[in-house]
Design a protein around this motif. Structure first.
Motif, mmCIF file in Angstrom:
data_model
loop_
_atom_site.group_PDB
_atom_site.id
_atom_site.type_symbol
_atom_site.label_atom_id
_atom_site.label_comp_id
_atom_site.label_asym_id
_atom_site.label_seq_id
_atom_site.Cartn_x
_atom_site.Cartn_y
_atom_site.Cartn_z
ATOM 1 N N LYS A 53 -3.827 2.330 4.259
ATOM 2 C CA LYS A 53 -3.276 1.388 5.237
ATOM 3 C C LYS A 53 -2.326 0.398 4.563
ATOM 4 C CE LYS A 53 -4.655 -2.124 8.623
ATOM 5 N NZ LYS A 53 -5.798 -2.820 9.259
ATOM 6 N N ARG A 54 -2.740 -0.128 3.421
ATOM 7 C CA ARG A 54 -1.906 -1.098 2.706
ATOM 8 C C ARG A 54 -0.573 -0.458 2.295
ATOM 9 N NH1 ARG A 54 -5.035 -1.680 -1.228
ATOM 10 N NH2 ARG A 54 -6.422 -3.118 -0.137
ATOM 11 N N LEU A 96 0.918 2.310 3.609
ATOM 12 C CA LEU A 96 1.724 2.650 4.775
ATOM 13 C C LEU A 96 2.376 1.417 5.386
ATOM 14 C CD1 LEU A 96 -0.479 5.299 6.635
ATOM 15 C CD2 LEU A 96 1.622 5.700 5.331
ATOM 16 N N THR A 97 1.665 0.305 5.388
ATOM 17 C CA THR A 97 2.218 -0.925 5.941
ATOM 18 C C THR A 97 3.416 -1.387 5.136
ATOM 19 O OG1 THR A 97 0.050 -1.603 6.799
ATOM 20 C CG2 THR A 97 1.723 -3.325 6.535
ATOM 21 N N VAL A 127 4.756 -0.914 13.956
ATOM 22 C CA VAL A 127 4.032 -0.447 12.771
ATOM 23 C C VAL A 127 2.559 -0.847 12.827
ATOM 24 C CG1 VAL A 127 3.817 -0.692 10.262
ATOM 25 C CG2 VAL A 127 6.075 -0.359 11.301
ATOM 26 N N GLN A 128 2.297 -2.134 12.993
ATOM 27 C CA GLN A 128 0.919 -2.608 12.914
ATOM 28 C C GLN A 128 0.132 -2.415 14.203
ATOM 29 O OE1 GLN A 128 0.998 -6.599 11.297
ATOM 30 N NE2 GLN A 128 1.668 -5.856 9.293
ATOM 31 N N ILE A 178 0.223 2.347 12.396
ATOM 32 C CA ILE A 178 -0.864 2.227 11.418
ATOM 33 C C ILE A 178 -2.228 2.595 12.016
ATOM 34 C CG2 ILE A 178 -2.131 0.627 9.921
ATOM 35 C CD1 ILE A 178 0.584 1.521 8.806
ATOM 36 N N ARG A 204 -2.232 6.466 12.447
ATOM 37 C CA ARG A 204 -1.906 7.372 11.344
ATOM 38 C C ARG A 204 -2.755 7.195 10.096
ATOM 39 N NH1 ARG A 204 4.165 8.388 9.798
ATOM 40 N NH2 ARG A 204 3.027 9.917 8.588
ATOM 41 N N THR A 205 -3.395 6.071 9.923
ATOM 42 C CA THR A 205 -4.095 5.808 8.664
ATOM 43 C C THR A 205 -5.138 6.865 8.348
ATOM 44 O OG1 THR A 205 -3.731 3.416 8.822
ATOM 45 C CG2 THR A 205 -5.527 4.159 7.411
ATOM 46 N N SER A 240 -3.510 10.239 7.542
ATOM 47 C CA SER A 240 -2.827 10.191 6.245
ATOM 48 C C SER A 240 -3.827 10.213 5.100
ATOM 49 C CB SER A 240 -1.948 8.949 6.147
ATOM 50 O OG SER A 240 -0.865 9.013 7.049
#
Length: 351
Positions: free
Chosen positions: A27-28, A30-31, A51-52, A56, A59-60, A63
């Motif tokens: 998550k970190r 991808l952000t 995004v957030q 996110i 997809r987190t 991914s």
């Protein structure tokens, strides 16, 4: 009086990777990646909501699972392979070599500080973005980030960047020789799958503001726009490689992978992998020349999911040609470029 040689160092710039396959790390990462305005080029507030609030959360987990399929005992393949490249290059050059990722770790500031620890009176850093082709979301953002850290920390050393090397002879030779052994196999077609970008990125990068995507054959027409046109540069790489390897017309094609929504460069790799078996292409070779290091997009998207798509559509044989990674000819090319600095083929910031 003989002038003393400039005290230099080298940084290899790559994209980056999460620190682990755990959801918080993914998550970190991808952000940081998706909040880059050169990746998703919408106004900041809309980008933050998109995004957030949407990407996110959705997809987190997927991914993280994708990273787990390629993670090794050495961690992220991209980080590990970039370190291998660093070690191989260090054996061929006298200057200290460090690596830095645009997103995640190790970061650009850490690379600068490590070089200063080795060379306290450092005068110049040669930065090599490991992207053959110019794109806002790869080469441009890496260079801008390196410059920004350099400015904020007020470093006294100068900074040079090797330009996109999509048509550089030594790179093309290394890439061609990586492919050559696979051409002795029985295959129907070779697909050059480049990372996709939104068409609007191509237009935004066009310094003429009128050439790119203005016609079906714009990439074949001479223009200053080609210096920053990702699409043209991808096609140019393929054109030169097939010339070097004497691959017959009709035996190869280009496509673009990793699309996120509509309006991206076509044809799409995933769609072509579904279509090819129906067209009589049963034995496929595929490679990803936009990457020099194998990563999630090559090892999971193409080698695993791409193969599943192709075989389920009726394919019989599918093989991905690995990236250059730490191939000896590729390392020699990098070493040669660092020794040619000052010939006018690089840009420079001087303090």
């Amino acid at each position: 009086m003989t002038k003393s040689p400039v005290k230099r160092a080298i940084i290899l710039l790559n994209l980056g990777s999460p620190d682990s396959t755990e959801a918080p790390d993914v998550k970190r990462y991808l952000t940081e990646f998706l909040m880059d305005g050169k990746v998703i080029d919408y106004p900041w507030l809309f980008r933050k909501i998109l995004v957030q609030g949407i990407i996110i959360p959705s997809r987190t987990a997927n991914s993280a699972e994708a990273y787990k399929t390629i993670w090794t005992n050495d961690g992220s393949p991209l980080i590990h392979l970039t370190r291998q490249l660093q070690q191989a290059l260090q054996q061929q050059v006298d200057e200290p070599v460090e690596i830095a990722m645009r997103y995640g770790n190790p970061g650009m500031e850490l690379a600068y500080e490590r070089l200063l620890a080795k060379v306290p009176d450092l005068e110049e850093v040669i930065a090599i973005p490991l992207y053959p082709h110019y794109a806002m979301a790869s080469y441009e953002t890496a260079v801008d980030h390196a410059k920004e850290i350099h400015r904020k920390k007020n470093y006294s050393f100068g900074l040079r960047f090797v330009r996109p090397f999509y048509n550089e002879p030594h790179y093309l030779q290394a890439l061609s020789e990586k492919i050559r052994p696979y051409l002795s196999k029985d295959y129907d077609h070779i697909l050059f799958s480049y990372h996709g970008v939104p068409a609007r990125h191509i237009r935004k990068s066009d310094p003429t503001h009128r050439h790119c995507l203005s016609s079906a054959d714009c990439c074949d027409l001479p223009s200053l726009a080609h210096s920053r046109c990702y699409r043209h540069q991808c096609f140019a790489t393929t054109k030169e490689v097939v010339r070097i390897l004497d691959i017959p017309e009709g035996k190869y094609s280009n496509s673009f992978q990793s699309r996120l929504g509509k309006g991206w460069l076509e044809p799409f790799t995933d769609i072509r992998l579904e279509e090819m078996p129906r067209e009589g292409i049963k034995k496929l070779l595929i490679l990803c020349p936009a990457f020099v290091s194998d990563c999630l997009e090559t090892l999971e998207e193409i080698a695993i999911r791409g193969k599943e798509t192709f075989m389920e559509a009726g394919g019989e044989q599918y093989e991905m040609i690995p990236c250059l990674n730490a191939d000896p000819l590729w390392v020699q090319a990098l070493a040669g470029w660092t020794k040619e600095i000052g010939t006018g083929s690089q840009e420079m910031i001087l303090k």
